[in-house]
Design a protein around this motif. Structure first.
Motif, PDB file in Angstrom:
ATOM      1  N   ILE A   9     -25.071  45.264 -26.043  1.00  0.00           N
ATOM      2  CA  ILE A   9     -26.222  45.871 -25.098  1.00  0.00           C
ATOM      3  C   ILE A   9     -27.349  46.007 -25.710  1.00  0.00           C
ATOM      4  CG2 ILE A   9     -25.394  48.345 -25.638  1.00  0.00           C
ATOM      5  CD1 ILE A   9     -25.913  48.924 -22.560  1.00  0.00           C
ATOM      6  N   VAL A  10     -28.390  45.686 -25.178  1.00  0.00           N
ATOM      7  CA  VAL A  10     -29.798  45.394 -25.640  1.00  0.00           C
ATOM      8  C   VAL A  10     -30.786  45.303 -24.634  1.00  0.00           C
ATOM      9  CG1 VAL A  10     -29.879  43.082 -25.603  1.00  0.00           C
ATOM     10  CG2 VAL A  10     -31.101  43.865 -27.109  1.00  0.00           C
ATOM     11  N   MET A  24     -37.944  50.927 -31.887  1.00  0.00           N
ATOM     12  CA  MET A  24     -38.331  50.227 -30.431  1.00  0.00           C
ATOM     13  C   MET A  24     -39.699  50.032 -30.206  1.00  0.00           C
ATOM     14  SD  MET A  24     -35.058  50.901 -27.960  1.00  0.00           S
ATOM     15  CE  MET A  24     -35.132  52.484 -28.161  1.00  0.00           C
ATOM     16  N   GLU A  32     -34.315  53.789 -18.357  1.00  0.00           N
ATOM     17  CA  GLU A  32     -33.736  52.596 -19.064  1.00  0.00           C
ATOM     18  C   GLU A  32     -32.553  53.108 -20.041  1.00  0.00           C
ATOM     19  OE1 GLU A  32     -31.929  49.404 -20.664  1.00  0.00           O
ATOM     20  OE2 GLU A  32     -33.354  50.598 -21.994  1.00  0.00           O
ATOM     21  N   MET A  33     -33.303  54.140 -20.758  1.00  0.00           N
ATOM     22  CA  MET A  33     -32.467  54.809 -21.837  1.00  0.00           C
ATOM     23  C   MET A  33     -31.167  55.511 -21.205  1.00  0.00           C
ATOM     24  SD  MET A  33     -31.450  55.298 -24.970  1.00  0.00           S
ATOM     25  CE  MET A  33     -32.999  54.805 -26.178  1.00  0.00           C
ATOM     26  N   PHE A  36     -28.617  53.057 -20.456  1.00  0.00           N
ATOM     27  CA  PHE A  36     -27.804  52.731 -21.557  1.00  0.00           C
ATOM     28  C   PHE A  36     -26.793  53.784 -21.907  1.00  0.00           C
ATOM     29  CE2 PHE A  36     -26.925  54.011 -26.133  1.00  0.00           C
ATOM     30  CZ  PHE A  36     -26.597  52.931 -26.647  1.00  0.00           C
ATOM     31  N   ALA A  37     -27.377  54.949 -21.854  1.00  0.00           N
ATOM     32  CA  ALA A  37     -26.302  56.052 -22.293  1.00  0.00           C
ATOM     33  C   ALA A  37     -25.160  56.188 -21.161  1.00  0.00           C
ATOM     34  CB  ALA A  37     -27.206  57.430 -22.039  1.00  0.00           C
ATOM     35  N   PHE A  68     -29.787  63.308 -31.048  1.00  0.00           N
ATOM     36  CA  PHE A  68     -29.033  62.757 -30.159  1.00  0.00           C
ATOM     37  C   PHE A  68     -27.836  62.122 -31.111  1.00  0.00           C
ATOM     38  CE2 PHE A  68     -32.993  62.191 -27.568  1.00  0.00           C
ATOM     39  CZ  PHE A  68     -32.644  63.013 -26.411  1.00  0.00           C
ATOM     40  N   LEU A  71     -24.046  59.732 -31.018  1.00  0.00           N
ATOM     41  CA  LEU A  71     -24.165  59.751 -29.317  1.00  0.00           C
ATOM     42  C   LEU A  71     -22.979  60.368 -28.685  1.00  0.00           C
ATOM     43  CD1 LEU A  71     -25.572  56.025 -29.059  1.00  0.00           C
ATOM     44  CD2 LEU A  71     -26.883  58.142 -29.217  1.00  0.00           C
ATOM     45  N   ARG A  74     -18.882  59.268 -27.068  1.00  0.00           N
ATOM     46  CA  ARG A  74     -18.496  57.919 -27.603  1.00  0.00           C
ATOM     47  C   ARG A  74     -18.255  57.979 -29.243  1.00  0.00           C
ATOM     48  NH1 ARG A  74     -24.388  56.516 -25.419  1.00  0.00           N
ATOM     49  NH2 ARG A  74     -24.347  58.923 -25.372  1.00  0.00           N
ATOM     50  N   MET A 124     -24.605  47.821 -30.442  1.00  0.00           N
ATOM     51  CA  MET A 124     -25.882  48.222 -29.720  1.00  0.00           C
ATOM     52  C   MET A 124     -27.067  47.934 -31.042  1.00  0.00           C
ATOM     53  SD  MET A 124     -25.339  52.454 -30.231  1.00  0.00           S
ATOM     54  CE  MET A 124     -27.116  52.773 -30.563  1.00  0.00           C
ATOM     55  N   THR A 145     -31.394  44.353 -20.889  1.00  0.00           N
ATOM     56  CA  THR A 145     -32.288  44.491 -19.867  1.00  0.00           C
ATOM     57  C   THR A 145     -33.694  43.867 -20.492  1.00  0.00           C
ATOM     58  OG1 THR A 145     -31.435  47.024 -20.018  1.00  0.00           O
ATOM     59  CG2 THR A 145     -33.953  46.669 -19.428  1.00  0.00           C
TER      60      THR A 145
END
Ligand code: FOL
Length: 206
Positions: A9-10, A24, A32-33, A36-37, A68, A71, A74, A124, A145
């Motif tokens: 995922i990117v 980034m 967008e974040m 991802f989450a 964070f 994560l 996960r 990731m 993305t």
């Protein structure tokens, strides 16, 4: 124990740029974040008791704001050469990551932890880890993305997915992306902070 398939995922710029000076290159892509989450957290419907795993390099770990990390919800697996040769045989506490010395060791650990129960395994980044993952036979899918913007980057994603074709890879439809991720994705692309972008899914052909 079967080795689980890997999903990279990117988020990347028009020229597949992903990073600049350890972070980034863009700011303010909050939705967008959140995508991802959600995508990395959501488990396939049959396995509500298990967590997905996220595999990342040590530099990517360092780039995540400490508040964070790890994560949440996960299994966080961090690849670092300074990891113990023998990863822990017991699961980490909820507030800790697991450190392993290689992509191979990360996959083995993820498989032991969750493959039997169907949890997903995501890679990731960053670039070095994506590269190793793409060489691995279990790399099956890229959730890209694609940002319709250019930022100065010193790190690029090691597979060119600009345009609609890539040797050995197939771009899947929006419907297929929705079905796999469980996301409802608006037609015609996204826009946030003045940046247009598109959620894509690519799968390996062979
Ligand atoms: N893939 C995509 N699609 N977008 C990204 O931004 C992205 N970033 C990374 C890897 N793949 C990606 C690596 N960088 C967090 C921070 C940096 C990061 C990845 C994740 C992070 O803090 N994530 C929190 C969400 C925090 C929030 O809601 O703002 C998480 O719970 O996932």
């Amino acid at each position: 124990m079967t080795t689980p398939e890997l999903t990279l995922i990117v988020a990347a710029t028009r020229s597949m740029g992903i990073g600049f000076q350890g972070t980034m290159p863009w700011k303010g892509l909050k939705k967008e974040m959140q995508y991802f989450a959600r995508v990395t957290t959501r488990v396939p419907t049959s396995s509500q008791t298990i967590q997905n795993a996220v595999i990342m390099g040590r530099k990517t770990w360092d780039s995540i704001p400490p508040k964070f990390r790890p994560l949440k919800n996960r299994l966080n697996i961090v690849i670092t050469r300074s990891a113990p040769a023998h990863p822990p045989s017991s699961p980490p506490p909820a507030d800790a990551e697991v450190r392993v010395p290689s992509v191979e060791a990360a996959l083995r650990y993820a498989a032991e932890a969750n493959s039997s129960s169907g949890g997903r395994v995501f890679v990731m980044g960053g670039a070095q880890i994506y590269e190793a993952a793409l060489r691995h036979p279990s790399a099956k899918r890229v959730l890209l993305t694609s940002l319709d913007a250019d930022f100065e980057c010193d790190t690029v994603f090691p597979l060119d997915l600009t345009g609609d074709k890539a040797e050995g890879w197939e771009k899947k439809s929006r419907e297929e992306l929705q079905a796999w991720t469980g996301e409802e994705i608006e037609e015609g692309g996204q826009e946030e902070a003045g940046i247009k972008y598109e959620f894509q899914m690519w799968e390996k052909k062979y």
